[in-house]
Design a protein around this motif. Structure first.
Motif, mmCIF file in Angstrom:
data_model
loop_
_atom_site.group_PDB
_atom_site.id
_atom_site.type_symbol
_atom_site.label_atom_id
_atom_site.label_comp_id
_atom_site.label_asym_id
_atom_site.label_seq_id
_atom_site.Cartn_x
_atom_site.Cartn_y
_atom_site.Cartn_z
ATOM 1 N N UNK A 1 0.856 -1.141 0.001
ATOM 2 C CA UNK A 1 0.058 0.011 -0.062
ATOM 3 C C UNK A 1 0.889 1.184 0.005
ATOM 4 N N UNK A 2 2.122 1.074 0.779
ATOM 5 C CA UNK A 2 2.954 2.163 0.596
ATOM 6 C C UNK A 2 3.554 2.599 -0.527
ATOM 7 N N UNK A 3 3.943 1.343 -1.406
ATOM 8 C CA UNK A 3 4.582 1.545 -2.631
ATOM 9 C C UNK A 3 3.357 2.136 -3.669
ATOM 10 N N UNK A 4 2.172 1.713 -3.650
ATOM 11 C CA UNK A 4 1.198 2.171 -4.390
ATOM 12 C C UNK A 4 1.099 3.715 -3.986
ATOM 13 N N UNK A 5 0.988 4.199 -3.036
ATOM 14 C CA UNK A 5 0.834 5.537 -2.847
ATOM 15 C C UNK A 5 1.911 6.442 -3.442
ATOM 16 N N UNK A 6 3.178 5.955 -3.502
ATOM 17 C CA UNK A 6 4.187 6.597 -4.083
ATOM 18 C C UNK A 6 4.193 6.620 -5.563
ATOM 19 N N UNK A 7 3.751 5.418 -6.079
ATOM 20 C CA UNK A 7 3.607 5.350 -7.427
ATOM 21 C C UNK A 7 2.518 6.073 -8.009
ATOM 22 N N UNK A 8 1.206 6.410 -7.433
ATOM 23 C CA UNK A 8 0.251 7.411 -7.700
ATOM 24 C C UNK A 8 0.811 8.572 -7.803
ATOM 25 N N UNK A 9 1.382 9.187 -6.838
ATOM 26 C CA UNK A 9 2.015 10.338 -6.780
ATOM 27 C C UNK A 9 2.868 10.721 -7.876
ATOM 28 N N UNK A 10 3.910 9.650 -8.214
ATOM 29 C CA UNK A 10 4.572 9.852 -9.184
ATOM 30 C C UNK A 10 3.929 9.902 -10.661
ATOM 31 N N UNK A 11 2.850 9.098 -10.670
ATOM 32 C CA UNK A 11 2.247 9.094 -12.030
ATOM 33 C C UNK A 11 1.455 10.210 -12.247
ATOM 34 N N UNK A 12 1.028 10.913 -11.271
ATOM 35 C CA UNK A 12 0.431 12.219 -11.424
ATOM 36 C C UNK A 12 1.367 13.220 -12.048
ATOM 37 N N UNK A 13 2.554 13.368 -11.618
ATOM 38 C CA UNK A 13 3.628 14.066 -12.159
ATOM 39 C C UNK A 13 3.885 13.935 -13.523
ATOM 40 N N UNK A 14 3.897 12.441 -13.888
ATOM 41 C CA UNK A 14 4.030 12.220 -15.314
ATOM 42 C C UNK A 14 2.983 12.478 -16.307
ATOM 43 N N UNK A 15 1.686 12.343 -15.859
ATOM 44 C CA UNK A 15 0.814 12.932 -16.553
ATOM 45 C C UNK A 15 0.672 14.298 -16.685
ATOM 46 N N UNK A 16 1.173 15.163 -15.788
ATOM 47 C CA UNK A 16 1.253 16.579 -15.684
ATOM 48 C C UNK A 16 2.350 16.967 -16.701
ATOM 49 N N UNK A 17 3.352 16.364 -16.589
ATOM 50 C CA UNK A 17 4.579 16.820 -17.404
ATOM 51 C C UNK A 17 4.391 16.379 -19.018
ATOM 52 N N UNK A 18 3.977 15.055 -19.474
ATOM 53 C CA UNK A 18 3.903 14.672 -20.421
ATOM 54 C C UNK A 18 2.565 14.665 -21.248
ATOM 55 N N UNK A 19 1.517 15.263 -20.197
ATOM 56 C CA UNK A 19 0.110 15.488 -20.697
ATOM 57 C C UNK A 19 -0.242 13.877 -21.308
ATOM 58 N N UNK A 20 -0.068 12.869 -20.691
ATOM 59 C CA UNK A 20 -0.479 11.620 -21.178
ATOM 60 C C UNK A 20 -1.574 10.945 -20.311
ATOM 61 N N UNK A 21 -2.034 10.032 -20.541
ATOM 62 C CA UNK A 21 -3.003 9.314 -19.621
ATOM 63 C C UNK A 21 -2.500 8.515 -18.637
ATOM 64 N N UNK A 22 -3.141 7.945 -17.701
ATOM 65 C CA UNK A 22 -2.526 7.117 -16.421
ATOM 66 C C UNK A 22 -1.625 5.673 -17.176
ATOM 67 N N UNK A 23 -2.360 5.074 -18.005
ATOM 68 C CA UNK A 23 -1.734 3.951 -18.672
ATOM 69 C C UNK A 23 -0.339 4.227 -19.222
ATOM 70 N N UNK A 24 -0.335 5.300 -19.775
ATOM 71 C CA UNK A 24 1.055 5.482 -20.578
ATOM 72 C C UNK A 24 1.848 6.059 -19.234
ATOM 73 N N UNK A 25 1.472 6.834 -18.240
ATOM 74 C CA UNK A 25 2.324 7.269 -17.356
ATOM 75 C C UNK A 25 3.150 5.963 -16.465
ATOM 76 N N UNK A 26 2.137 5.202 -16.233
ATOM 77 C CA UNK A 26 2.686 3.912 -15.303
ATOM 78 C C UNK A 26 3.527 3.256 -16.416
ATOM 79 N N UNK A 27 3.586 2.928 -17.604
ATOM 80 C CA UNK A 27 4.353 2.304 -18.567
ATOM 81 C C UNK A 27 5.556 3.176 -18.733
ATOM 82 N N UNK A 28 5.552 4.458 -18.468
ATOM 83 C CA UNK A 28 6.868 5.282 -18.752
ATOM 84 C C UNK A 28 7.482 5.018 -17.407
ATOM 85 N N UNK A 29 7.065 5.144 -16.249
ATOM 86 C CA UNK A 29 7.836 4.660 -15.072
ATOM 87 C C UNK A 29 8.305 3.424 -15.088
ATOM 88 N N UNK A 30 7.617 2.291 -15.493
ATOM 89 C CA UNK A 30 8.168 1.091 -15.588
ATOM 90 C C UNK A 30 9.412 1.085 -16.499
#
Length: 264
Positions: free
Chosen positions: A174-203
């Protein structure tokens, strides 16, 4: 249906069943819904199912292949208009399913579309939320799954944590998922992408720089905020190492300059 023994987790697993029922109710033509999980070296397995998905998803995972396994393997959402005519799964046929479950022959003839949405579970694992339809699946189908993914994952984590041997592991998750959700939000804002692409980018970034995705996520949040990320004290705090911080700096520079990192 819940595939594991009904025990002290019964109220939570009942909630999972209710969530799948609501998801199916929100998708026109739904014949069933399922939640599958892959984590900690375990193969992809069914965590909860409803209606026809109770037979259809295990058939995909154990014998024929199909959208659920593909979504887990690729980390990308899968949508198909006619699953039996889709060349991606030549072994998944109407005749094969009728032979496997002849008592459901009439139901199998109604199956058309499938949508499967993968989501992060831990550093290496994924969840797959899926629905089976009597009509083509569309992007609108995926939107319903996306609206329900976070809450469904949280409920599954609570159900897993009810097992004495999994409590600490699930709290870490649960702690890991909380961190991932915050980082996904950053990627979405900077890359103007959807959540799926944001998660794929982090991976992809975590693999490219050979760092854990949860450490990269926290390092990225802290770098952008200029302050430590909010986390619980104690042994569950995620401490990014130097490699993760260096990777986060490179990722952020690439985002800000609109330059693609290799493979991102």
């Amino acid at each position: 249906m819940i595939t594991e023994k009904q025990d002290e987790r019964a109220p939570v697993t009942a909630l999972l069943e209710e969530l799948l029922a609501r998801i199916a109710a929100d998708v026109p033509g739904a014949l069933g819904a399922a939640l599958s999980a892959h984590h900690h070296g375990m193969p992809l397995h069914v965590a909860a199912t409803r209606e026809l998905a109770t037979a259809f998803v295990p058939a995909q995972l154990d014998r024929f292949g199909g959208p659920v396994a593909t979504a887990c393997h690729t980390g990308e959402p899968v949508v198909t208009a006619d699953v039996f005519a889709d060349e991606r799964w030549p072994s998944l046929t109407l005749s094969g399913l009728i032979e496997l479950h002849p008592d459901l022959a009439t139901d199998w003839t109604r199956v058309r579309g499938v949508a499967a949405l993968p989501a992060p579970w831990d550093d290496e694992g994924r969840l797959v939320l899926s629905v089976t339809l009597d009509r083509p699946a569309t992007e609108e189908t995926l939107k319903v799954l996306r609206r329900n993914e976070k809450f469904t994952a949280m409920v599954l984590a609570v159900a897993e944590a009810a097992r004495p041997d999994r409590t600490e592991q699930m709290l870490d998750l649960l702690q890991s998922r909380a961190a991932l959700e915050e980082a996904k939000g950053i990627v979405i804002a900077l890359r103007r992408c959807d959540p799926d692409e944001a998660w794929a980018t982090l991976r992809r970034a975590s693999r490219q720089f050979n760092v854990k995705v949860r450490e990269l996520a926290v390092a990225l949040v802290e770098l952008l905020a200029g302050a430590p990320a909010p986390q619980p004290d104690g042994h569950r705090t995620i401490h990014p190492g130097p490699a993760a911080r260096a990777a986060a700096a490179q990722v952020l520079r690439a985002f800000e300059s609109d330059v693609e990192l290799t493979g991102l």
